[in-house]
Scaffold this motif. Structure first.
Motif, PDB file in Angstrom:
ATOM      1  N   LYS A 102      58.232  42.838  47.410  1.00 16.81           N
ATOM      2  CA  LYS A 102      58.473  44.095  48.137  1.00 16.81           C
ATOM      3  C   LYS A 102      59.777  44.743  47.690  1.00 16.81           C
ATOM      4  CE  LYS A 102      55.122  43.557  51.305  1.00 16.81           C
ATOM      5  NZ  LYS A 102      53.878  44.217  51.124  1.00 16.81           N
ATOM      6  N   THR A 103      60.540  44.049  46.811  1.00 14.78           N
ATOM      7  CA  THR A 103      61.857  44.557  46.412  1.00 14.78           C
ATOM      8  C   THR A 103      62.040  44.744  44.908  1.00 14.78           C
ATOM      9  OG1 THR A 103      62.774  42.311  46.356  1.00 14.78           O
ATOM     10  CG2 THR A 103      62.970  43.537  48.444  1.00 14.78           C
ATOM     11  N   ARG A 104      61.187  44.127  44.099  1.00 13.68           N
ATOM     12  CA  ARG A 104      61.356  44.210  42.641  1.00 13.68           C
ATOM     13  C   ARG A 104      60.100  44.744  41.972  1.00 13.68           C
ATOM     14  NH1 ARG A 104      64.924  39.239  40.539  1.00 13.68           N
ATOM     15  NH2 ARG A 104      66.558  39.441  42.089  1.00 13.68           N
ATOM     16  N   PRO A 105      60.258  45.532  40.907  1.00 10.09           N
ATOM     17  CA  PRO A 105      59.086  46.020  40.179  1.00 10.09           C
ATOM     18  C   PRO A 105      58.442  44.889  39.371  1.00 10.09           C
ATOM     19  CG  PRO A 105      61.099  46.720  39.089  1.00 10.09           C
ATOM     20  CD  PRO A 105      61.510  46.026  40.364  1.00 10.09           C
ATOM     21  N   ALA A 106      57.220  45.134  38.917  1.00 15.54           N
ATOM     22  CA  ALA A 106      56.499  44.190  38.054  1.00 15.54           C
ATOM     23  C   ALA A 106      55.894  44.987  36.900  1.00 15.54           C
ATOM     24  CB  ALA A 106      55.406  43.476  38.833  1.00 15.54           C
ATOM     25  N   LYS A 107      55.791  44.350  35.753  1.00 13.97           N
ATOM     26  CA  LYS A 107      55.242  45.020  34.566  1.00 13.97           C
ATOM     27  C   LYS A 107      54.342  44.042  33.835  1.00 13.97           C
ATOM     28  CE  LYS A 107      56.777  47.484  30.404  1.00 13.97           C
ATOM     29  NZ  LYS A 107      57.974  47.972  29.683  1.00 13.97           N
ATOM     30  N   PHE A 108      53.169  44.546  33.406  1.00 13.11           N
ATOM     31  CA  PHE A 108      52.268  43.695  32.647  1.00 13.11           C
ATOM     32  C   PHE A 108      51.582  44.484  31.545  1.00 13.11           C
ATOM     33  CE2 PHE A 108      50.357  44.931  36.666  1.00 13.11           C
ATOM     34  CZ  PHE A 108      49.095  45.401  36.342  1.00 13.11           C
ATOM     35  N   LEU A 109      51.198  43.754  30.519  1.00 13.89           N
ATOM     36  CA  LEU A 109      50.486  44.291  29.369  1.00 13.89           C
ATOM     37  C   LEU A 109      49.001  44.050  29.593  1.00 13.89           C
ATOM     38  CD1 LEU A 109      50.606  45.291  26.332  1.00 13.89           C
ATOM     39  CD2 LEU A 109      50.549  42.873  25.735  1.00 13.89           C
ATOM     40  N   VAL A 110      48.173  45.060  29.311  1.00 11.05           N
ATOM     41  CA  VAL A 110      46.731  44.925  29.461  1.00 11.05           C
ATOM     42  C   VAL A 110      46.059  45.269  28.137  1.00 11.05           C
ATOM     43  CG1 VAL A 110      44.694  45.569  30.801  1.00 11.05           C
ATOM     44  CG2 VAL A 110      46.956  45.674  31.864  1.00 11.05           C
ATOM     45  N   PHE A 111      45.181  44.380  27.674  1.00  9.30           N
ATOM     46  CA  PHE A 111      44.406  44.610  26.457  1.00  9.30           C
ATOM     47  C   PHE A 111      42.939  44.676  26.850  1.00  9.30           C
ATOM     48  CE2 PHE A 111      41.919  42.785  22.904  1.00  9.30           C
ATOM     49  CZ  PHE A 111      42.143  43.780  21.978  1.00  9.30           C
ATOM     50  N   PHE A 112      42.276  45.765  26.472  1.00 13.11           N
ATOM     51  CA  PHE A 112      40.863  45.983  26.786  1.00 13.11           C
ATOM     52  C   PHE A 112      40.022  45.906  25.519  1.00 13.11           C
ATOM     53  CE2 PHE A 112      43.248  48.513  29.823  1.00 13.11           C
ATOM     54  CZ  PHE A 112      42.586  48.352  31.018  1.00 13.11           C
ATOM     55  N   VAL A 113      38.839  45.315  25.606  1.00 16.41           N
ATOM     56  CA  VAL A 113      37.789  45.464  24.607  1.00 16.41           C
ATOM     57  C   VAL A 113      36.642  46.108  25.376  1.00 16.41           C
ATOM     58  CG1 VAL A 113      36.182  44.322  23.038  1.00 16.41           C
ATOM     59  CG2 VAL A 113      38.523  43.441  23.293  1.00 16.41           C
ATOM     60  N   LYS A 114      36.296  47.345  24.986  1.00  9.77           N
ATOM     61  CA  LYS A 114      35.352  48.116  25.795  1.00  9.77           C
ATOM     62  C   LYS A 114      34.534  49.050  24.931  1.00  9.77           C
ATOM     63  CE  LYS A 114      38.496  51.923  26.897  1.00  9.77           C
ATOM     64  NZ  LYS A 114      37.602  52.971  26.440  1.00  9.77           N
ATOM     65  N   ASP A 115      33.524  49.668  25.552  1.00 10.59           N
ATOM     66  CA  ASP A 115      32.759  50.694  24.856  1.00 10.59           C
ATOM     67  C   ASP A 115      33.678  51.863  24.548  1.00 10.59           C
ATOM     68  OD1 ASP A 115      30.423  49.207  25.045  1.00 10.59           O
ATOM     69  OD2 ASP A 115      29.726  50.244  26.853  1.00 10.59           O
ATOM     70  N   LYS A 116      33.548  52.396  23.351  1.00 13.52           N
ATOM     71  CA  LYS A 116      34.393  53.509  22.943  1.00 13.52           C
ATOM     72  C   LYS A 116      34.219  54.693  23.907  1.00 13.52           C
ATOM     73  CE  LYS A 116      35.661  56.367  19.097  1.00 13.52           C
ATOM     74  NZ  LYS A 116      35.643  56.541  17.672  1.00 13.52           N
ATOM     75  N   GLY A 117      35.338  55.206  24.399  1.00 12.27           N
ATOM     76  CA  GLY A 117      35.316  56.359  25.288  1.00 12.27           C
ATOM     77  C   GLY A 117      35.029  56.036  26.749  1.00 12.27           C
ATOM     78  N   ALA A 118      34.697  54.795  27.059  1.00 14.67           N
ATOM     79  CA  ALA A 118      34.413  54.423  28.453  1.00 14.67           C
ATOM     80  C   ALA A 118      35.702  54.446  29.267  1.00 14.67           C
ATOM     81  CB  ALA A 118      33.790  53.039  28.509  1.00 14.67           C
ATOM     82  N   PRO A 119      35.587  54.721  30.576  1.00 16.98           N
ATOM     83  CA  PRO A 119      36.802  54.734  31.409  1.00 16.98           C
ATOM     84  C   PRO A 119      37.399  53.324  31.512  1.00 16.98           C
ATOM     85  CG  PRO A 119      34.845  54.919  32.780  1.00 16.98           C
ATOM     86  CD  PRO A 119      34.382  55.018  31.347  1.00 16.98           C
TER      87      PRO A 119
END
Length: 125
Positions: A102-119
């Protein structure tokens, strides 16, 4: 990558404290027609919570700073710290995603493998 932010706005998933999403890379995957890999970072403000959602993608998460709580439907809630990882399959529903602090920010890296152009994110009710 502007599509990410536009989709999140259209889906009504942003709150007064919006996650900071930074697009890093988007690339067609050689030898896998119609698929792309994409990388973003997500920064959660203290106490920030994601709505229930899915990705329809292979999703790999790597925590960089702070701590986040994640849970996919059928799995256990996990508190992740820097260096920890989390995976979601295309069928998973992401039930819990929040900053553990509740007091500190958090940061993470996300890697997606998905259909091209998909949300990247699809809200689930």
């Amino acid at each position: 990558m502007k599509r990410i932010l536009l989709f999140l706005l259209a889906a009504g998933t942003l709150t007064a404290q919006q996650p900071k999403i930074t697009p890093l890379l988007s690339k067609d995957l050689t030898g896998i027609p119609g698929k792309e890999g994409a990388m973003i970072t997500v920064e959660f403000a203290p106490g920030e919570v994601d709505p229930v959602h899915r990705h329809n993608a292979q999703v790999f998460v790597y925590v960089l700073e702070g701590s986040v709580v994640m849970q996919a439907k059928g799995g256990k809630e996990q508190t992740l710290k820097p260096g920890d990882t989390f995976y979601e399959s295309p069928e998973d529903v992401h039930l819990v995603g929040r900053n553990a602090s509740k007091t500190r920010p958090a940061k993470f890296l996300v890697f997606f493998v998905k259909d091209k152009g998909a949300p990247f994110l699809i809200p689930v009710k």
